[in-house]
Design an enzyme around this catalytic site. Structure first.
Site, PDB file in Angstrom:
ATOM      1  N   CYS A  15       0.939  -1.257   0.020  1.00 24.71           N
ATOM      2  CA  CYS A  15       0.018  -0.067   0.192  1.00 24.71           C
ATOM      3  C   CYS A  15       0.877   1.093  -0.089  1.00 24.71           C
ATOM      4  CB  CYS A  15      -0.933   0.173   1.198  1.00 24.71           C
ATOM      5  SG  CYS A  15      -0.130   0.138   2.881  1.00 24.71           S
ATOM      6  N   CYS A  30       3.520   1.538   2.837  1.00 25.45           N
ATOM      7  CA  CYS A  30       4.652   0.931   2.493  1.00 25.45           C
ATOM      8  C   CYS A  30       5.592   1.711   1.654  1.00 25.45           C
ATOM      9  CB  CYS A  30       4.622  -0.429   1.835  1.00 25.45           C
ATOM     10  SG  CYS A  30       3.435  -1.819   2.771  1.00 25.45           S
ATOM     11  N   ASP A  57       9.327  25.558 -34.515  1.00 28.06           N
ATOM     12  CA  ASP A  57      10.478  25.850 -35.153  1.00 28.06           C
ATOM     13  C   ASP A  57       9.595  25.543 -36.861  1.00 28.06           C
ATOM     14  OD1 ASP A  57      12.959  26.335 -36.261  1.00 28.06           O
ATOM     15  OD2 ASP A  57      13.193  24.202 -36.616  1.00 28.06           O
TER      16      ASP A  57
END
Length: 713
Positions: free
Chosen positions: A16, A19, A407
């Site tokens: 989870c 952790c 560009d």
């Protein structure tokens, strides 16, 4: 702190968001660690470690935090057998639940026999991980499940022992069902997570195992890892090209769809480049190896996608802050629930069950998966269509872009201009053209190549001391004279009188041509000629601009070309704003001005001179046909020169970010709504377990909808 090594650690045992936070905290505490990011979806940690620091200390820190880590890559998983714990738990739990439908119950001793292996054998993983969390003085999903199910199981065992003679009401089915549902949810979640990594696995599968190399006149089949630069490899029809290289013999077509997203095969002939991993079609090709190992295009694509998937999005910081206090807060709520219900009603059994429901429904699995799974799916499907996203931050920025600056040369145009007109002054046309070619001979600029192509067959004199003058042109010494080729602005700075050919130049510029001048500036500056260049607009450019307009994104063209030629291109493409005559060094300043005026700005370019502007923009987008310098400065790389991919990149970013927000919304809703309901006694532990399992599965399932994205939709 100086960091030199980027280390990836496979982590085992995380369940989870809590952790993740704990592993990150442990890694960051190791001396020499500059940064550490842990990904629950990929179960890996990416650590920046200072040069000279011991990598083994990272493994020790993770183990001290209650998890497992290794320095070597995780082994390829064998056949997936992760389903059996959930299946075994379901088989033992079903007899406990089914009698409830008929309003009767199994004998207490039989319930104990069925629930015990579920609790302590199949559920042992929760005890192990929960115990490690306690030793590390933190909490996680496993601790919540272990505490909740142990309370239900323990209460039932106590009641059975105290009231054996008259079959008391037991709750073995609650503890067993919760463990079964959590195991089932983790299995479904694991299957779904594996689907989010399909893009990486598909790219990795493109790597051939062997190559057919010509050495000492004989063909040998060797492992690809043994290939060296300049090796000559033979690629037969239907085979994957083993490495990047240049075709030296043979003609064929190559399927590069998995690398560039281009669905049509690309013709290959001597002198053409080929990419390792592409499939050779009908002809036999001999290829000179130009890149191997980590320098190959495929390896760099895989690294870019893996790094993007390992990085955290800025929005993840919210999850990190919540997860840091989540489990302690839930334990506090559970304690308040049991005490409040027990003291208020005197029904301590019901109070304990309500607390169990709080512990079970509160597991923060979905929070930990909401962001990384969406990033993995989004970057993966983008890579499949030729869009490489550098990191999660670029993904998050792209969704909010307000304006895109392009560009011109090589981005909106093909980038292969040709010399369409040449007017000489004071010299024969061929003599003036040969002098212009001499000056341009050492340049890689597209206009220089066009001059050299037009001068093919002429006697081109040797030039000395040739050098490029950024934003202006080229100069060189030819036959003792200093000759210059460049812009009208430069000519005026040098004192060259352009009047004799000014009308001709104005006529050419009015036709949308780019104009350059040739002059001798040895003594008194003398005009020698004017050149006009035409570059085809990419056939996809107009569609690309229209796609951005539909998304309410403003378009700007930045070019060093003259105003008339730039305006002609801008008019044909319906670009919102055209800025012409901009020197390469000033493009970054122009981007900064756009950011102040328009908000978030993306810059699209393909050349070395675009790199500063790409870096100055909120989001740099480099064309894959461009240079490595441009790609390194960019947050997004387009693997084929198709400007339509710009709008596609913004679209997949928006969709991915939307999935992240949806996932986080549902993950929070499950807890914000579920915890109060459980504390109020509305949810039983079984329903709470089902809701918790469903939260993780629904978040990952929602993420997988991204796999259906197609830029052409």
């Amino acid at each position: 702190m100086k960091t030199a090594n980027l280390i990836k650690l496979p982590i085992e045992g995380m369940t989870c968001a809590s952790c993740v936070a704990r592993v990150e905290k442990a890694l960051k505490a190791v001396p020499g660690v500059g940064s550490a990011e842990v990904n629950l979806a990929t179960e890996t940690a990416t650590v920046a470690l200072a040069e000279g620091a011991a990598p083994g200390s990272l493994v020790a820190a993770v183990r001290d935090a209650g998890y497992e880590a290794r320095l070597a890559p995780a082994p390829k998983p064998a056949k997936d057998r992760s389903w059996w714990p959930a299946a075994a738990a379901a088989a033992l739990t079903a007899p406990l639940l089914l009698p409830m439908l008929a309003d009767w119950a199994l004998p207490g001793w039989l319930q104990l026999v069925l629930a015990t292996p579920v609790q302590f054998w199949l559920g042992a993983r929760f005890y192990r991980a929960g115990w490690k969390a306690l030793l590390a003085r933190t909490g996680n999903m496993d601790l919540l499940v272990a505490l909740g199910t142990s309370a239900a199981y323990g209460l039932s065992a106590y009641m059975l022992w105290r009231h054996w003679e008259h079959e008391p009401h037991l709750y073995f089915e609650a503890s067993a069902a919760v463990i079964t549902l959590v195991l089932l949810g983790k299995w479904l979640e694991g299957r779904a997570k594996r689907q989010t990594t399909e893009a990486i696995r598909a790219l990795q599968s493109l790597r051939p195992e062997t190559a057919r190399v010509v050495r000492a006149g004989a063909e040998l089949e060797i492992p690809v890892a043994q290939l060296a630069l300049d090796d000559l490899i033979v690629v037969r029809p239907g085979e994957r090209i083993a490495a990047d290289g240049i075709v030296v013999e043979g003609r064929s077509h190559a399927d590069e769809s998995m690398l560039t997203g281009e669905s049509l095969p690309v013709a290959k002939a001597p002198g053409d480049g080929v990419t390792g991993g592409a499939v050779n079609a009908e002809g036999v090709l001999e290829v000179r190896v130009a890149a191997v190992g980590a320098q190959s295009t495929l390896a760099r694509i895989i690294e870019l996608v893996e790094n993007a998937q390992a990085k955290k999005a800025p929005i993840q910081r919210l999850v990190d802050r919540v997860s840091a206090v989540f489990v302690p807060a839930v334990l506090g709520i559970a304690l308040v629930t049991v005490m409040g219900w027990g003291l208020a009603t005197g029904d301590w059994e019901q109070a304990l069950l309500n607390a169990v429901a709080v512990l079970v429904i509160a597991c923060p699995c979905a929070l930990g998966l909401a962001t990384p799974t969406a990033i993995m799916a989004g970057t993966g499907v983008a890579a499949k269509h030729g869009i490489l996203i550098k990191d999660a931050e670029a993904l998050e920025i792209a969704h909010a872009v307000d304006a895109v600056a392009f560009d011109k040369t090589g981005t909106l145009t093909v980038g292969k201009p040709s010399l369409t007109d040449f007017a000489a002054f004071g010299l024969e046309r061929s003599a003036a053209l040969s002098l212009a070619a001499a000056v341009q001979a050492g340049s890689e600029h597209p206009l220089a190549k066009a001059v050299l192509a037009a001068a093919a067959g002429l006697d081109i004199p040797r030039a000395e001391s040739a050098r490029a003058v950024p934003g202006r042109g080229m100069e060189a010494s030819v036959r003792g004279n200093r000759l210059v080729v460049g812009s009208g602005r430069w000519m005026r700075e040098l004192g060259v009188d352009l009047a004799p050919l000014a009308a001709k130049a104005a006529q050419l510029e009015g036709q949308g041509m780019s104009v350059s001048w040739l002059a001798n500036v040895t003594g008194a500056p003398a005009l020698l000629g004017v050149m006009a260049f035409g570059d085809r607009i990419r056939p996809e450019a107009a569609e690309a601009i229209e796609a951005l307009r539909r998304r309410a994104v403003r378009t700007v063209m930045l070019t060093g070309d003259n105003q008339a030629a730039a305006q002609e291109v801008g008019k044909r493409l319906a670009i919102d704003e055209v800025r012409a005559g901009i020197l390469p060094a000033d493009k970054a300043n122009a981007v900064a001005e756009l950011r102040r005026a328009d908000g978030r700005v993306a810059m699209v370019g393909d050349g070395v001179n675009d790199a500063p502007a790409l870096a100055a923009a909120d989001l740099g987008i480099a064309m894959g046909s461009g240079t490595d310098v441009a790609m390194h400065a960019a947050g997004v790389t387009l693997m084929r020169p198709d400007p339509r991919l710009v709008a596609a990149a913004l679209d997949i970013s928006r969709r991915t970010y939307a999935k992240i927000r949806q996932n986080l919304f549902w993950a929070f809703v499950y807890n914000v709504v579920g915890i109060p309901l459980a504390a109020a006694g509305v949810l039983s532990p079984v329903i709470a377990g089902a809701a918790m399992a469903l939260s993780s599965v629904s978040v990952v399932a929602n993420t997988l909808l991204l796999k259906r994205w197609n830029p052409e939709d």
